[in-house]
Design an enzyme around this catalytic site. Sequence first.
Site, PDB file in Angstrom:
ATOM      1  CB  SER A  10      -0.858   0.011   1.266  1.00 13.43           C
ATOM      2  OG  SER A  10      -0.008  -0.079   2.405  1.00 13.43           O
ATOM      3  CB  CYS A  73       0.909  -5.629   1.793  1.00 15.62           C
ATOM      4  SG  CYS A  73      -0.410  -4.886   2.762  1.00 15.62           S
ATOM      5  CB  CYS A 196       3.089  -4.050   9.527  1.00 18.19           C
ATOM      6  SG  CYS A 196       2.906  -2.636   8.411  1.00 18.19           S
TER       7      CYS A 196
HETATM    8  N1  DGL Z   1       2.671  -2.602   4.858  1.00 16.48           N
HETATM    9  C1  DGL Z   1       1.401  -3.171   5.076  1.00 16.48           C
HETATM   10  C2  DGL Z   1       1.464  -4.487   5.854  1.00 16.48           C
HETATM   11  O1  DGL Z   1       2.459  -5.186   5.823  1.00 16.48           O
HETATM   12  C3  DGL Z   1       0.226  -2.334   5.499  1.00 16.48           C
HETATM   13  C4  DGL Z   1       0.321  -0.894   5.847  1.00 16.48           C
HETATM   14  C5  DGL Z   1      -1.033  -0.180   5.721  1.00 16.48           C
HETATM   15  O2  DGL Z   1      -1.336   0.243   4.613  1.00 16.48           O
HETATM   16  O3  DGL Z   1      -1.772  -0.093   6.709  1.00 16.48           O
HETATM   17  O4  DGL Z   1       0.504  -4.874   6.465  1.00 16.48           O
END
Ligand code: DGL
Length: 284
Positions: A10, A73, A196
């Site tokens: 994202s 993600c 994340c």
């Molecule tokens: N980088 C993403 C993940 O690993 C999500 C970040 C987001 O857009 O809230 O979950």
Amino acid sequence: MKPSVLIFDSGVGGLSILSEVRQLLPHLSLHYLMDNEAFPYGLKTDEELIPRVLQVCTSAVRELKPDLLIIACNTASTLALPQLRQQLDIPVVGVVPAIKVAAALAAEQAAEQTDNTTAGCHIGLLATPATVNRTYTDDLIRDFAGHCNVRRFGSKELVQWAEDWITHQQPPQDLFTHLDQWLRQPEPLTHVVLGCTHFPLLKAQLQQLWPNVCWVDSGAAIARRVADLLPAGTAADGNGFLQCFWTDIAKEPGGAIRYLEALGQLSRCAVLPADNFLYKNQFV
Ligand code: DGL
């Protein structure tokens, strides 16, 4: 032609995965795509996210024709991996929280210290609010961390702080207040899963504030998985290209572009054509 990989997130988080892939497999060509128009994913409902992720990823695969897709993600992978694999005819590697690794490391440490693998085995899961509540995450914990006490924390703040760090080199101000109590009480956490992909971008700051915690992320394991799936390169192949794409016409992601430029010259840098994305205006 060098094999190419599309790495999707994202926002800037997937860069933590891209840098591991680049380090292990420099001969691969890498397209980085961020759905910055719909950022942040971690606060969206499943009903909003599933069609969005499917639409953006299938359109980008059609346009860029990569040999492999990495969903860098956790929020998207823990929700939409089966549908993505069904709709695409290339391998799809999903980044999910490294619960299994952290639980094994914590059990090893607890066993060394107490002769009992279950006592003193306390691990944390730090992820987006969406990921900590997923059934996929419950299943990971049940299957791989049954011997551990797993404490979860969903943080939208850390996601934004990682974006600000990469975009403006602005260090997170409230990291200590935000996490310290959760890390220490009721029992100190020995291992914390960075569930994340944004969070490894703040690993140096986390390590500095809490040097006794082992911060576990999925980057290196994902790079090894890609190496298993794509033909091995040789030193003679040289470096693959780097490209950056995003979805928000009005917001060129300067931070991500600079991060990628530090890894090598960008051969293409563009917003993907808006009408590729049916759900374009859904989050404006
Ligand atoms: N980088 C993403 C993940 O690993 C999500 C970040 C987001 O857009 O809230 O979950």
